[in-house]
Write an enzyme that holds these catalytic residues in place. Structure first.
Site, PDB file in Angstrom:
ATOM      1  N   ALA A 211       7.619  95.796  20.829  1.00  0.00           N
ATOM      2  CA  ALA A 211       8.601  94.772  21.177  1.00  0.00           C
ATOM      3  C   ALA A 211       8.957  93.971  19.931  1.00  0.00           C
ATOM      4  O   ALA A 211       8.538  94.323  18.826  1.00  0.00           O
ATOM      5  CB  ALA A 211       8.043  93.862  22.260  1.00  0.00           C
ATOM      6  N   ASN A 212       9.728  92.918  20.093  1.00  0.00           N
ATOM      7  CA  ASN A 212      10.021  92.015  18.973  1.00  0.00           C
ATOM      8  C   ASN A 212      10.038  90.579  19.481  1.00  0.00           C
ATOM      9  O   ASN A 212       9.825  90.331  20.660  1.00  0.00           O
ATOM     10  CB  ASN A 212      11.343  92.400  18.304  1.00  0.00           C
ATOM     11  CG  ASN A 212      12.496  92.360  19.286  1.00  0.00           C
ATOM     12  OD1 ASN A 212      12.822  91.325  19.838  1.00  0.00           O
ATOM     13  ND2 ASN A 212      13.109  93.523  19.535  1.00  0.00           N
ATOM     14  N   ARG A 213      10.304  89.635  18.571  1.00  0.00           N
ATOM     15  CA  ARG A 213      10.135  88.217  18.911  1.00  0.00           C
ATOM     16  C   ARG A 213      11.333  87.591  19.629  1.00  0.00           C
ATOM     17  O   ARG A 213      11.360  86.387  19.834  1.00  0.00           O
ATOM     18  CB  ARG A 213       9.877  87.408  17.641  1.00  0.00           C
ATOM     19  CG  ARG A 213       8.601  87.759  16.944  1.00  0.00           C
ATOM     20  CD  ARG A 213       8.389  86.840  15.747  1.00  0.00           C
ATOM     21  NE  ARG A 213       7.332  87.340  14.895  1.00  0.00           N
ATOM     22  CZ  ARG A 213       6.039  87.196  15.158  1.00  0.00           C
ATOM     23  NH1 ARG A 213       5.663  86.542  16.245  1.00  0.00           N
ATOM     24  NH2 ARG A 213       5.129  87.694  14.362  1.00  0.00           N
TER      25      ARG A 213
END
Ligand code: CTP
Length: 411
Positions: A211-213
């Site tokens: 995932a990412n932020r």
């Protein structure tokens, strides 16, 4: 005055935020609205009906079987003759009753008998708000056409508790009421616009993912701002913890491939605004079972494959929307990289932002997850630098720019 001569019924339920309902009455009246007030029994434990009545300038309705009012079915009358009903604070209990059509006290009976628009401002402990039962009830109410404002994130009355559950501020509720009651033609009326928002999750195995932020804050704010300008907005959102924006049709997905399918299904469109931080790569294979540590074998190698580019798929589609807006999340050479994306992805505009965690923009941790943003708008005409501002303000300005461009872009 925007609420001039508007008839508003305010339903106050029992919660610590009930004291803010008193300020809300004042704010509504300042703007010319006439306000009637109904309170649940629990609400009266938090604020006195006398205070609410004094501010509203009339009797406060509390009982389903009021001898004076019920001879002519008072609760039905109270449910009618309104331009808008505001429920603030809306407790988990009252929302549950509304979602299930219960009517065992005055407030719930009035809400069940109402034919006007209803605006709900939830306020509760974050655990109660995020509970699947409350989320289910909120989704049911939204499907039924009830509008929501908040809840917001922040400190709660209970010491040490934080999370999403604070009632929206009175002025935010007033703004939402004004938007709901505003009948003037809007610049994006009749336009259908797709917005993608949030991260994507790319599964490694049943319990792990890449995932990412991304928080979804900027994309959700843009969806809400476009809806406020009258657009029919289809929001395709990755996994986020913020609520669905009011007045927007939201589809929840997890992976980039699901986001692509949902985005293509939204065609035909007048415009598409691709804000999502789509994972560029996904694991080539998804293990059916949790990958176990095996003694002596070391760490498993993760082999990645490229995800479809959703912006490019829309930007180069045979049925391309008239206006395609992309974002560019960069940490270096922001303008040059952003400009290259314009062509490659078939976009009319690229909103470039610096997502370096140490950019100093957006607060600690940077733009991703933060509340503020500083963007550059790249187009064939050059670069327009916007100052740093709240993501809501970026959204408002961008929605205005999109409205102006849709007016001038020829088919
Ligand atoms: N985007 C997309 N689908 C992808 C990757 C990106 O729709 N698979 C969109 C994003 O929503 C955004 C724009 O493309 O509007 C640019 O995203 P960004 O991450 O900045 O660019 P990438 O294409 O991923 O390029 P790079 O990572 O090399 O900078």
């Amino acid at each position: 005055m925007t609420l001039s001569a508007k008839r508003i019924l305010l339903v106050i339920a029992g919660g610590v935020a009930a004291y803010k309902a008193l300020d809300l009455i004042r704010r509504l009246k300042e703007r010319g609205a006439s306000v009637r007030v109904a309170m649940t029994a629990a609400a009266q434990e938090f604020v006195a009906p006398l205070s609410a009545g004094a501010l509203a300038g009339g009797k406060v309705y509390t009982d389903l079987f009021d001898r004076e009012d019920e001879h002519d079915v008072g609760h039905i009358r109270l449910a009618r003759d309104n331009d808008l009903i505001i429920v603030a604070p809306a407790t988990a209990d009252l929302m549950a009753k509304m979602a299930h059509g219960l009517a065992n006290d005055l407030a719930s009976a009035v809400l069940l008998a109402a034919k006007t628009k209803i605006l709900v401002a939830p306020a509760m402990n974050p655990a109660m708000w995020s509970h699947p039962a409350t989320q289910r009830n909120a989704a049911t109410l939204k499907r039924d056409g009830v509008d929501f404002i908040g809840p917001n994130a922040g400190e709660m009355a209970e010491a040490g508790e934080a999370g999403t559950g604070r009632m929206a501020e009175p002025l935010e509720i007033v703004a939402a009421a004004e938007a709901l009651l505003d009948a003037s033609p809007k610049p994006l009326s009749g336009r259908t616009i797709l917005v993608t928002s949030g991260p994507t999750h790319e599964p490694i195995d049943p319990v792990r993912y890449i995932a990412n932020r991304s928080s979804g804050k900027q994309g959700h704010a843009i969806a809400a701002a476009l809806a406020r300008l009258g657009a029919t907005v289809k929001l395709v959102s990755g996994p986020v913890t913020i609520p669905d924006p009011a007045g927007v049709e939201t589809v929840h997905i997890e992976t980039a491939r699901q986001m692509l399918d949902a985005s293509l299904a939204a065609l035909p469109l007048d415009a598409a605004v691709m804000v999502a931080a789509v994972a560029d790569w996904r694991p080539e294979t998804e293990a059916n079972e949790k990958i176990k540590k095996k003694a002596g074998e070391g760490a498993p190698a993760l082999s990645l494959t490229e995800n479809p580019d959703i912006l490019a798929a829309i930007g180069h589609h045979a049925n391309r929307p008239r206006l395609v807006v992309g974002f560019a999340a960069e940490t270096t050479d922001i303008v040059a990289n952003g400009q290259a994306k314009l062509k490659k992805k078939g976009a009319d505009l690229i909103v470039a932002n610096d997502v370096s965690p140490d950019s100093g923009i957006g607060g600690a941790g940077g733009v991703m997850g933060g509340a503020r943003n500083r963007v550059r708008i790249l187009s064939g005409d050059g670069v327009d630098e916007w100052p740093e501002m709240d993501k809501d303000e970026v959204a408002r300005r961008l929605a205005g720019l999109i409205a102006r461009m849709l007016e001038t872009v020829t088919v």
